[in-house]
Design an enzyme around this catalytic site. Structure first.
Site, PDB file in Angstrom:
ATOM      1  N   CYS A 134      -5.179   2.455  -4.082  1.00 42.39           N
ATOM      2  CA  CYS A 134      -5.076   3.147  -2.606  1.00 42.39           C
ATOM      3  C   CYS A 134      -3.834   2.711  -1.959  1.00 42.39           C
ATOM      4  O   CYS A 134      -3.542   1.854  -1.508  1.00 42.39           O
ATOM      5  CB  CYS A 134      -6.336   2.535  -1.744  1.00 42.39           C
ATOM      6  SG  CYS A 134      -6.365   3.488  -0.197  1.00 42.39           S
ATOM      7  N   CYS A 137      -4.220   2.276   1.784  1.00 42.91           N
ATOM      8  CA  CYS A 137      -4.517   1.063   2.262  1.00 42.91           C
ATOM      9  C   CYS A 137      -3.691   0.058   1.926  1.00 42.91           C
ATOM     10  O   CYS A 137      -3.387  -0.749   2.721  1.00 42.91           O
ATOM     11  CB  CYS A 137      -5.789   0.688   1.374  1.00 42.91           C
ATOM     12  SG  CYS A 137      -7.105   1.596   1.103  1.00 42.91           S
ATOM     13  N   ASP A 138      -2.807   0.177   0.847  1.00 47.56           N
ATOM     14  CA  ASP A 138      -2.000  -0.910   0.395  1.00 47.56           C
ATOM     15  C   ASP A 138      -0.352  -0.789   0.462  1.00 47.56           C
ATOM     16  O   ASP A 138       0.395  -1.561   0.305  1.00 47.56           O
ATOM     17  CB  ASP A 138      -2.355  -1.350  -1.078  1.00 47.56           C
ATOM     18  CG  ASP A 138      -3.850  -1.858  -0.949  1.00 47.56           C
ATOM     19  OD1 ASP A 138      -4.246  -2.478  -0.029  1.00 47.56           O
ATOM     20  OD2 ASP A 138      -4.557  -1.815  -2.048  1.00 47.56           O
TER      21      ASP A 138
END
Ligand code: NAP
Length: 312
Positions: A134, A137-138
């Site tokens: 992701c 997200c990251d």
């Protein structure tokens, strides 16, 4: 199998938990069925920085624990069971689990979609420590670091472009010598000076001492192996895997309309079967995030309540 619930929710990720919260608050008798433990994909996420209001130290498990406590507070029951088959037509829906059979007037399917894995040695050992599925997200965790993206489809190429905001350099590793991604998306990548390509290549092994430090790739045409070693000043590097997603929808394929395995709903989360709703990543949708899963779950529960009311 004596009790007929108002709502059964299948899946206890953010979509299912939010549906259970809303259904419980609406005083519907609610059962949530999960095959392993609450959380879905996000229990593998070590930091959640993009869910509104999440704590600075938020991880997938901490967020899920609080969601779960809230669900229990509002009275929804939960059970661990593996759903094996479903009968969704008719006013009373029947869910057959390995352990038990359950019935309800409405069903919310929230079983999610899971990113496909490379399947190479070391991949799972470094999830959250170099390997990610992701970019939203990251991506920020890899600011100033070398980053690799595995895959050649729309997701891989779009996310590679996104990752250039953070990374020192992004290398797309693709198993063929041409991308599958739409031409318009490809053009953005080819025009981006921070993006490089490693064609005809697959990842064979990921390793490191704590953090991801080494990657072995193979050229599938020549069989040649290449080792990438982290720059010692960086400490680690990123490998983002975007080689497709697999919705957990096989059980419903004979009964519910889908596109490429994703359940088709209207904006009220209704499927083609009255009283059957879908929420979260299992739906055909454009953004698969905790926040959109939670929103779907809330809508599905409210619509399930209206549906049950209309049955009277
Ligand atoms: P996808 O289109 O299925 O592409 C998967 C990519 O991963 C392909 O390039 C494939 O290689 C590669 N791949 C598959 N298995 C592999 C393996 N074991 N090892 C290495 N590489 C592997 O998946 P996606 O990119 O996630 O897209 C899913 C769907 O969402 C698509 O319909 C896509 O159009 C859509 N989508 C649309 C947008 C957009 O319109 N903006 C954005 C994201 C996704 P090959 O090419 O050799 O098969």
């Amino acid at each position: 199998m004596s009790k007929i619930y108002d709502v059964i929710i299948i899946g206890a990720g953010p979509a299912g938990l939010t549906a259970a919260l809303y259904a419980g608050r609406a005083r519907l008798s609610t059962l949530m069925i999960e095959k392993a433990r609450e959380g879905g994909q996000i229990i593998n996420t070590s930091e959640i920085a993009n869910y509104p209001g999440s704590l600075e130290t938020e991880s997938g498990p901490t967020l899920i624990d609080r969601m779960d406590a809230q669900v229990k507070h509002f009275g929804a029951e939960t059970v661990i069971d593996s759903v094996e088959s479903v009968e969704l037509a008719g006013e009373i829906k029947t869910i057959h689990g390995l352990e038990n059979t359950y019935q309800a007037k409405a069903v919310i399917i929230a079983t999610g979609a899971y990113p496909m894995n490379i399947g190479c040695p070391g991949e799972f050992d470094f999830v959250g420590r170099g390997v990610s599925y992701c970019a939203t997200c990251d991506g920020a965790f890899f600011s100033g670091l070398d980053t690799f993206v595995v895959g050649g489809g729309d997701s891989a190429v779009e996310e590679a472009v996104f990752l250039t905001k953070f990374a020192k350099k992004v290398t797309i590793i693709h198993r063929r010598d041409e991308l599958r991604a739409a031409k318009s998306i490809q053009e953005k990548a080819f025009a981006n000076p921070k993006i490089d390509f490693m064609w005809d290549s697959v990842v064979k092994e990921l390793s490191g001492d704590g953090l991801l430090e080494k990657m072995i790739t193979e050229n599938v045409k020549t069989g040649e192996l290449t080792e990438y070693h982290v720059n010692p000043e960086d400490g680690t590097f990123g490998v983002f895997v975007f080689i497709g997603y697999k919705p957990q929808s096989e059980l419903y394929q004979e009964q519910i309309e889908m596109e490429k395995g994703y359940i088709i709903t209207d904006e009220d989360m209704r499927t083609n079967i009255p009283g059957v709703f879908a929420a979260g990543d299992i739906r055909r949708k454009s953004l698969r995030q905790v926040v959109t899963a939670a929103a779907d779950g809330a809508i599905a529960a409210v619509q399930a309540e209206k549906y049950i009311e209309s049955m009277k």
